[in-house]
Design a protein around this motif. Structure first.
Motif, PDB file in Angstrom:
ATOM      1  N   SER A   1     -14.025  -4.307  -2.560  1.00 45.23           N
ATOM      2  CA  SER A   1     -15.048  -5.338  -2.578  1.00 45.23           C
ATOM      3  C   SER A   1     -16.282  -4.917  -3.320  1.00 45.23           C
ATOM      4  CB  SER A   1     -15.354  -5.583  -1.060  1.00 45.23           C
ATOM      5  OG  SER A   1     -15.910  -4.266  -0.474  1.00 45.23           O
TER       6      SER A   1
ATOM      7  N   LEU B   1      -7.543  -8.305  -3.589  1.00 45.69           N
ATOM      8  CA  LEU B   1      -6.462  -8.165  -2.644  1.00 45.69           C
ATOM      9  C   LEU B   1      -5.200  -8.700  -3.023  1.00 45.69           C
ATOM     10  CD1 LEU B   1      -6.282 -10.787   0.257  1.00 45.69           C
ATOM     11  CD2 LEU B   1      -7.919 -11.152  -1.573  1.00 45.69           C
TER      12      LEU B   1
ATOM     13  N   GLY C   1     -14.707  -1.604   0.425  1.00 47.37           N
ATOM     14  CA  GLY C   1     -13.223  -1.831   0.708  1.00 47.37           C
ATOM     15  C   GLY C   1     -12.482  -0.880   1.464  1.00 47.37           C
TER      16      GLY C   1
ATOM     17  N   ARG D   1      -5.128  -0.558   2.253  1.00 42.57           N
ATOM     18  CA  ARG D   1      -4.223  -1.540   3.040  1.00 42.57           C
ATOM     19  C   ARG D   1      -3.026  -1.429   2.400  1.00 42.57           C
ATOM     20  NH1 ARG D   1      -7.435  -7.294   3.011  1.00 42.57           N
ATOM     21  NH2 ARG D   1      -9.029  -6.871   4.455  1.00 42.57           N
TER      22      ARG D   1
ATOM     23  N   GLU E   1     -13.928  -9.548  -3.299  1.00 46.74           N
ATOM     24  CA  GLU E   1     -12.940  -8.672  -2.894  1.00 46.74           C
ATOM     25  C   GLU E   1     -11.471  -8.963  -3.839  1.00 46.74           C
ATOM     26  OE1 GLU E   1     -11.300  -8.214   0.934  1.00 46.74           O
ATOM     27  OE2 GLU E   1     -11.166 -10.405   1.319  1.00 46.74           O
TER      28      GLU E   1
ATOM     29  N   GLN F   1       0.480  -3.801   1.558  1.00 49.66           N
ATOM     30  CA  GLN F   1       1.127  -5.322   1.576  1.00 49.66           C
ATOM     31  C   GLN F   1       2.516  -5.113   1.134  1.00 49.66           C
ATOM     32  OE1 GLN F   1       2.214  -7.513  -1.101  1.00 49.66           O
ATOM     33  NE2 GLN F   1       2.259  -9.312   0.808  1.00 49.66           N
TER      34      GLN F   1
ATOM     35  N   ASP G   1      -1.625 -10.242  -2.064  1.00 48.85           N
ATOM     36  CA  ASP G   1      -0.704 -11.119  -0.829  1.00 48.85           C
ATOM     37  C   ASP G   1       0.329 -11.740  -1.766  1.00 48.85           C
ATOM     38  OD1 ASP G   1      -0.195 -12.160   1.339  1.00 48.85           O
ATOM     39  OD2 ASP G   1      -2.015 -13.331   1.631  1.00 48.85           O
TER      40      ASP G   1
ATOM     41  N   ASN H   1      -8.347  -2.370  -1.479  1.00 49.42           N
ATOM     42  CA  ASN H   1      -8.890  -3.824  -1.536  1.00 49.42           C
ATOM     43  C   ASN H   1     -10.360  -3.691  -2.017  1.00 49.42           C
ATOM     44  OD1 ASN H   1      -9.586  -3.539   1.404  1.00 49.42           O
ATOM     45  ND2 ASN H   1     -10.250  -5.552   1.203  1.00 49.42           N
TER      46      ASN H   1
ATOM     47  N   TYR I   1      -2.475  -0.074  -1.264  1.00 44.34           N
ATOM     48  CA  TYR I   1      -3.491  -0.193  -2.676  1.00 44.34           C
ATOM     49  C   TYR I   1      -5.157  -0.395  -1.940  1.00 44.34           C
ATOM     50  CZ  TYR I   1      -4.320  -4.976  -0.698  1.00 44.34           C
ATOM     51  OH  TYR I   1      -4.781  -6.160   0.119  1.00 44.34           O
TER      52      TYR I   1
END
Length: 331
Positions: free
Chosen positions: A131, A221, A117, A120, A219, A122, A223, A129, A127
Motif C-alpha cells: 500500500s 493485491l 502493507g 498475504r 494498494e 492468495q 485475487d 500487498n 505475497y
C-alpha cells in the motif's frame, strides 16, 4: 534386269522388317517396382519433413505470441504504476519532513509514512500487498488564486479546477515552505473546503504561490480474475474510496516486493532488495528510496506443445520505481 528387281525387293522387305521391330523396342521401356517403391519412400520423407517444419514454425509463432503478450502485460503494469509511484511521499515543492497532517488524516493517507502493507496468501501464493500514498498526477495540480481568510479555509482556486477534489477525499497544499494534508469537506465554484484547520494560511502575500493536489491511498493485491476464477490477477485498488479496482495483469504466479534503502541518511542507497516484510517488521519506511517489484506471469495452457506445466510459458519481469523526492526526506 531380273537380278536388279530381286535385290530391290529384298531391300524393301528388310526395311519393312526393321520398321516393324521398332514398336517392340518401345514396349520394353517403363517404371519398375523398385523405382516405384523408391519414389513412394522419397515422397513420404519429403511430406514428413514438410509437416515437421510446419509444426515447428507454428510452435515458434505460438511461443513468440505468448511471450509478446506477457511482455506487453508487464509493460502495462509499469506504465500504470509509474505516475503513481513517482509521487509517493510527494510534498509539493516543500520537503516531506515539513508535512503537517490535519486531525482527520488517517494512517493510510499519512504522507510522512507513505508505505505500508502486509504479507498475504492468495490460493497458495504468498505475497506482500503493498500500500502507498501518492499525490495525484501533475495534470491535477491546482494553483491557489488568493490567500485563505482563516486557518479553516476555504482555499481559493481557479474556476472549475475544484472538480479534481471530492468531498471525503484528501488533498495537500504546499507553498515550498510547508505542506498540509487535509480532508476535503466539500467544494463550491472556485473553492475547496477543509474539514479541519491548517497549520498556516496559504496563499498570503508573505509566501510564495501555493499549490493543491489530490492525495490518494492505493494498494496492490492478488485475487481471482472476475471472468475466470482459475486465473489469478494483479489489481490496483483505492483504499477507503468509491473506486472499482482495476485489473493490471492476469496469469500472475508471483508478486514479490522489495526496497532499496538509505540507512545512513546521506541520500545514497546502501541496502538493495530488502524484502518488504522485513522493512515493515523493522519499521524502516522512512529509509525507502526505490521500490522493486518482481512480477511472474504465466500464459494460457498449450502454448508450448509438449512443454511442462501443460505447455504454459512463464516469465519473471523486474520493475523498478524511484519516487522523485524521497531522497530529500532527510536533507
Amino acid at each position: 534386269m531380273s537380278t536388279s528387281l530381286h535385290m530391290t525387293s529384298r531391300n524393301t522387305v528388310s526395311r519393312i522388317t526393321s520398321s516393324r521391330g521398332s514398336p517392340r523396342l518401345g514396349r520394353q521401356a517403363g517404371v519398375g517396382l523398385v523405382e516405384l517403391m523408391i519414389s513412394l519412400v522419397l515422397g513420404l520423407l519429403i511430406t514428413a519433413m514438410a509437416v515437421q517444419m510446419f509444426s515447428t514454425s507454428r510452435s515458434t509463432v505460438s511461443t513468440q505470441e505468448a511471450l509478446s503478450y506477457l511482455q506487453e502485460s508487464a509493460r502495462y503494469v509499469s506504465f500504470r504504476l509509474q505516475p503513481l509511484m513517482r509521487n509517493v511521499g510527494y510534498a509539493g515543492c516543500a520537503n516531506s519532513r515539513d508535512i503537517t497532517n490535519s486531525s482527520s488524516v488517517d494512517d493510510e493517507h499519512d504522507l510522512t509514512a507513505p508505505f505500508g502493507g502486509q504479507q498475504r496468501t492468495q490460493r497458495g501464493v504468498s505475497y506482500f500487498n503493498l500500500s502507498f500514498v501518492a499525490a495525484s498526477k501533475d495534470g491535477d495540480e491546482t494553483t491557489m488564486t488568493s490567500s485563505m481568510s482563516s486557518l479553516g479555509g476555504p482555499l481559493f482556486v481557479r474556476s472549475d479546477s475544484e472538480a479534481a477534489f471530492t468531498a471525503g477525499d484528501f488533498a495537500l497544499v504546499s507553498d515550498c515552505n510547508s505542506t498540509d494534508v487535509f480532508k476535503v469537506s466539500g467544494t463550491t465554484q472556485g473553492k475547496v473546503e477543509t474539514l479541519d484547520t491548517l497549520s498556516r494560511t496559504y496563499g498570503s502575500s508573505q509566501s510564495s504561490n501555493a499549490y493543491l493536489y489530490p492525495v490518494h491511498a492505493w494498494e496492490l493485491l492478488l485475487d481471482d480474475q472476475a471472468s475466470d476464477t482459475s486465473v489469478r490477477a494483479l489489481y490496483l485498488d483505492r483504499i477507503n474510496a468509491n473506486f472499482s479496482r482495476e485489473e493490471l495483469a492476469s496469469g500472475v504466479q508471483g508478486f514479490d516486493v522489495s526496497f532499496s534503502l538509505d540507512t545512513t541518511g546521506n541520500g545514497s542507497v546502501d541496502r538493495v532488495k530488502v524484502p518488504a516484510a522485513t522493512v515493515r517488521s523493522e519499521d524502516r519506511w522512512s529509509e525507502v528510496r526505490r521500490i522493486e517489484i518482481a512480477l511472474t506471469l504465466e500464459s494460457l495452457p498449450g502454448v508450448v506443445p509438449g512443454g511442462d506445466n501443460n505447455g504454459r510459458l512463464t516469465r519473471t519481469f523486474n520493475l523498478t520505481f524511484t519516487p522523485r523526492n524521497l531522497q530529500l526526506r532527510d536533507s
